[in-house]
Design a protein around this motif. Structure first.
Motif, PDB file in Angstrom:
ATOM      1  N   VAL A   1       0.734  -1.236   0.144  1.00 31.64           N
ATOM      2  CA  VAL A   1      -0.416  -0.141  -0.598  1.00 31.64           C
ATOM      3  C   VAL A   1       1.234   1.015  -0.017  1.00 31.64           C
ATOM      4  CG1 VAL A   1      -1.266   1.549   0.572  1.00 31.64           C
ATOM      5  CG2 VAL A   1      -1.604  -0.588   1.370  1.00 31.64           C
ATOM      6  N   TRP A   2       0.623   1.881  -1.166  1.00 34.06           N
ATOM      7  CA  TRP A   2       1.422   3.354  -1.075  1.00 34.06           C
ATOM      8  C   TRP A   2       0.165   4.516  -0.097  1.00 34.06           C
ATOM      9  CZ3 TRP A   2       1.693  -0.233  -4.844  1.00 34.06           C
ATOM     10  CH2 TRP A   2       2.729  -0.496  -4.877  1.00 34.06           C
ATOM     11  N   ARG A   3       1.228   5.412   0.643  1.00 34.31           N
ATOM     12  CA  ARG A   3       0.197   6.352   1.514  1.00 34.31           C
ATOM     13  C   ARG A   3       0.838   7.737   0.691  1.00 34.31           C
ATOM     14  NH1 ARG A   3       1.957   4.425   6.829  1.00 34.31           N
ATOM     15  NH2 ARG A   3       4.291   4.176   6.115  1.00 34.31           N
ATOM     16  N   ALA A   4      -0.326   8.381   0.071  1.00 34.10           N
ATOM     17  CA  ALA A   4      -0.321  10.120  -0.265  1.00 34.10           C
ATOM     18  C   ALA A   4      -0.415  10.904   0.497  1.00 34.10           C
ATOM     19  CB  ALA A   4      -0.514  10.628  -1.444  1.00 34.10           C
ATOM     20  N   ARG A   5      -0.306  11.693   1.031  1.00 36.70           N
ATOM     21  CA  ARG A   5      -0.066  12.871   2.069  1.00 36.70           C
ATOM     22  C   ARG A   5       0.140  13.604   1.072  1.00 36.70           C
ATOM     23  NH1 ARG A   5       1.227  10.641   6.751  1.00 36.70           N
ATOM     24  NH2 ARG A   5       1.999   7.944   6.421  1.00 36.70           N
ATOM     25  N   LYS A   6      -0.621  15.338   1.980  1.00 39.73           N
ATOM     26  CA  LYS A   6       0.138  16.470   1.100  1.00 39.73           C
ATOM     27  C   LYS A   6      -0.144  17.100   2.854  1.00 39.73           C
ATOM     28  CE  LYS A   6      -1.270  19.831  -2.030  1.00 39.73           C
ATOM     29  NZ  LYS A   6      -2.026  19.995  -3.550  1.00 39.73           N
ATOM     30  N   GLY A   7       1.259  18.139   2.696  1.00 38.50           N
ATOM     31  CA  GLY A   7       1.138  18.870   3.879  1.00 38.50           C
ATOM     32  C   GLY A   7       1.555  18.046   5.159  1.00 38.50           C
ATOM     33  N   GLY A   8       1.943  16.691   5.438  1.00 44.59           N
ATOM     34  CA  GLY A   8       1.492  15.976   5.853  1.00 44.59           C
ATOM     35  C   GLY A   8       1.168  14.908   6.400  1.00 44.59           C
ATOM     36  N   GLU A   9      -0.232  15.102   5.780  1.00 46.04           N
ATOM     37  CA  GLU A   9      -1.630  15.261   6.346  1.00 46.04           C
ATOM     38  C   GLU A   9      -2.280  14.080   5.184  1.00 46.04           C
ATOM     39  OE1 GLU A   9      -3.339  15.761   9.196  1.00 46.04           O
ATOM     40  OE2 GLU A   9      -1.915  16.954   9.538  1.00 46.04           O
ATOM     41  N   PRO A  10      -2.745  12.976   5.892  1.00 50.81           N
ATOM     42  CA  PRO A  10      -3.104  11.397   5.255  1.00 50.81           C
ATOM     43  C   PRO A  10      -4.244  11.947   4.044  1.00 50.81           C
ATOM     44  CG  PRO A  10      -3.539  11.084   6.943  1.00 50.81           C
ATOM     45  CD  PRO A  10      -2.988  12.564   7.215  1.00 50.81           C
ATOM     46  N   VAL A  11      -3.936  11.471   2.030  1.00 50.61           N
ATOM     47  CA  VAL A  11      -4.564  12.248   1.680  1.00 50.61           C
ATOM     48  C   VAL A  11      -5.035  10.639   0.632  1.00 50.61           C
ATOM     49  CG1 VAL A  11      -4.550  12.960  -1.009  1.00 50.61           C
ATOM     50  CG2 VAL A  11      -3.357  14.282   0.838  1.00 50.61           C
ATOM     51  N   ALA A  12      -4.796  10.128   0.432  1.00 47.02           N
ATOM     52  CA  ALA A  12      -5.090   8.694  -0.113  1.00 47.02           C
ATOM     53  C   ALA A  12      -4.403   7.739   0.168  1.00 47.02           C
ATOM     54  CB  ALA A  12      -5.242   9.123  -1.191  1.00 47.02           C
ATOM     55  N   LEU A  13      -4.449   6.630   0.558  1.00 49.55           N
ATOM     56  CA  LEU A  13      -4.027   5.081  -0.050  1.00 49.55           C
ATOM     57  C   LEU A  13      -4.036   4.151  -1.435  1.00 49.55           C
ATOM     58  CD1 LEU A  13      -5.171   3.264   2.853  1.00 49.55           C
ATOM     59  CD2 LEU A  13      -3.105   4.658   2.454  1.00 49.55           C
ATOM     60  N   ILE A  14      -2.949   3.397  -1.490  1.00 56.78           N
ATOM     61  CA  ILE A  14      -3.119   2.697  -3.046  1.00 56.78           C
ATOM     62  C   ILE A  14      -2.944   1.360  -3.331  1.00 56.78           C
ATOM     63  CG2 ILE A  14      -2.437   3.254  -5.835  1.00 56.78           C
ATOM     64  CD1 ILE A  14      -1.776   6.178  -4.094  1.00 56.78           C
ATOM     65  N   ALA A  15      -3.863   1.247  -3.006  1.00 63.30           N
ATOM     66  CA  ALA A  15      -3.479  -0.871  -2.109  1.00 63.30           C
ATOM     67  C   ALA A  15      -2.953  -1.718  -3.726  1.00 63.30           C
ATOM     68  CB  ALA A  15      -4.519  -0.958  -1.574  1.00 63.30           C
ATOM     69  N   GLU A  16      -2.549  -3.065  -3.697  1.00 66.26           N
ATOM     70  CA  GLU A  16      -2.956  -4.065  -4.981  1.00 66.26           C
ATOM     71  C   GLU A  16      -3.499  -4.840  -3.949  1.00 66.26           C
ATOM     72  OE1 GLU A  16       2.098  -4.890  -5.628  1.00 66.26           O
ATOM     73  OE2 GLU A  16       1.707  -5.116  -3.442  1.00 66.26           O
ATOM     74  N   GLY A  17      -4.334  -5.400  -5.221  1.00 67.65           N
ATOM     75  CA  GLY A  17      -5.737  -6.810  -4.705  1.00 67.65           C
ATOM     76  C   GLY A  17      -5.627  -7.082  -6.171  1.00 67.65           C
ATOM     77  N   ALA A  18      -6.332  -8.620  -5.951  1.00 70.49           N
ATOM     78  CA  ALA A  18      -6.769  -9.346  -7.339  1.00 70.49           C
ATOM     79  C   ALA A  18      -7.954 -10.099  -7.207  1.00 70.49           C
ATOM     80  CB  ALA A  18      -5.384 -10.385  -7.562  1.00 70.49           C
TER      81      ALA A  18
END
Length: 222
Positions: A86-103
């Protein structure tokens, strides 16, 4: 000089040549690996970054997303028997979104690997198929690169789906009473992707706080 002595000397000489050849070849391979490895790794990172950019707008985060990653253990409920990332996206240190693997494990021709981007408000930013063996010209429209509808790719419909507004039963194709469209004649591929996207989104939403809190490079739950 006996024939036996001559044969022994020839065998020893041949063996020595083979040893030298093996050592030289191994050294050359090692040197080639050292020279090419950085370029290979950079190429792999570029490919990952381009794929992530397809599901999450680059301007929506400002952290080094490829370095802000956490792993999760075996998750058969989303088709990841050996775990995933899972890759974690943040902006200004705040959580924005998660990008996860699935199948999806029930594609027409087998496993379909996915990447799902979920914003912190539960809104799906995008879904991409990263690997599949669906029938060319029929079920492979799940991959936007293969989809003939370049103006309106089938996979694009996930960008407007919100987990909070779509119950689990509705995460399937309209033919089955669900919310999502499909292409006539190739329902199985679409059904598999939609259901897998729903399960993966639920997995992420239910663990969002824990995934953001986990140490970078670590494994969720350890």
């Amino acid at each position: 000089m006996s024939a036996r002595y001559s044969a022994t000397r020839t065998a020893l000489r041949t063996g020595a040549i083979m040893v030298v050849f093996t050592l030289v070849f191994t050294a050359l391979m090692a040197a080639t690996h050292r020279v090419t490895q950085p370029a290979i790794e950079a190429s792999a990172q570029d490919a990952q970054r381009r794929l992530i950019d397809e599901v999450l707008p680059p301007g929506s985060y400002d952290n080094d997303l490829l370095a802000d990653v956490v792993r999760f253990g075996p998750a058969p409920q989303i088709g990841m028997d050996e775990g995933g990332r899972v890759w974690r996206a943040r902006k200004g240190g705040e959580p924005v979104a998660l990008i996860a693997e699935g199948a999806a494990t029930d594609g027409y021709s087998g496993r379909i690997a996915l990447l799902v981007a979920v914003n912190t408000n539960g809104l799906l930013s995008g879904v991409r198929v990263t690997q599949h063996k669906e029938t060319p010209g029929l079920g492979d429209y799940i991959d936007p690169k293969k989809d003939r509808r370049k103006d309106m790719p089938w996979i694009g419909q996930f960008a407007i789906a919100t987990w909070k507004d779509v119950n689990t039963a509705a995460w399937t194709v309209r033919k089955d009473g669900g919310t999502f469209g499909y292409r006539t004649g190739a329902t199985i591929s679409a059904r598999a992707v939609v259901r897998a996207a729903g399960r993966s989104t639920a997995f992420v939403v239910e663990r969002m706080d824990a995934l953001f809190a986990a140490p970078s490079g670590g494994v969720l739950g350890e």
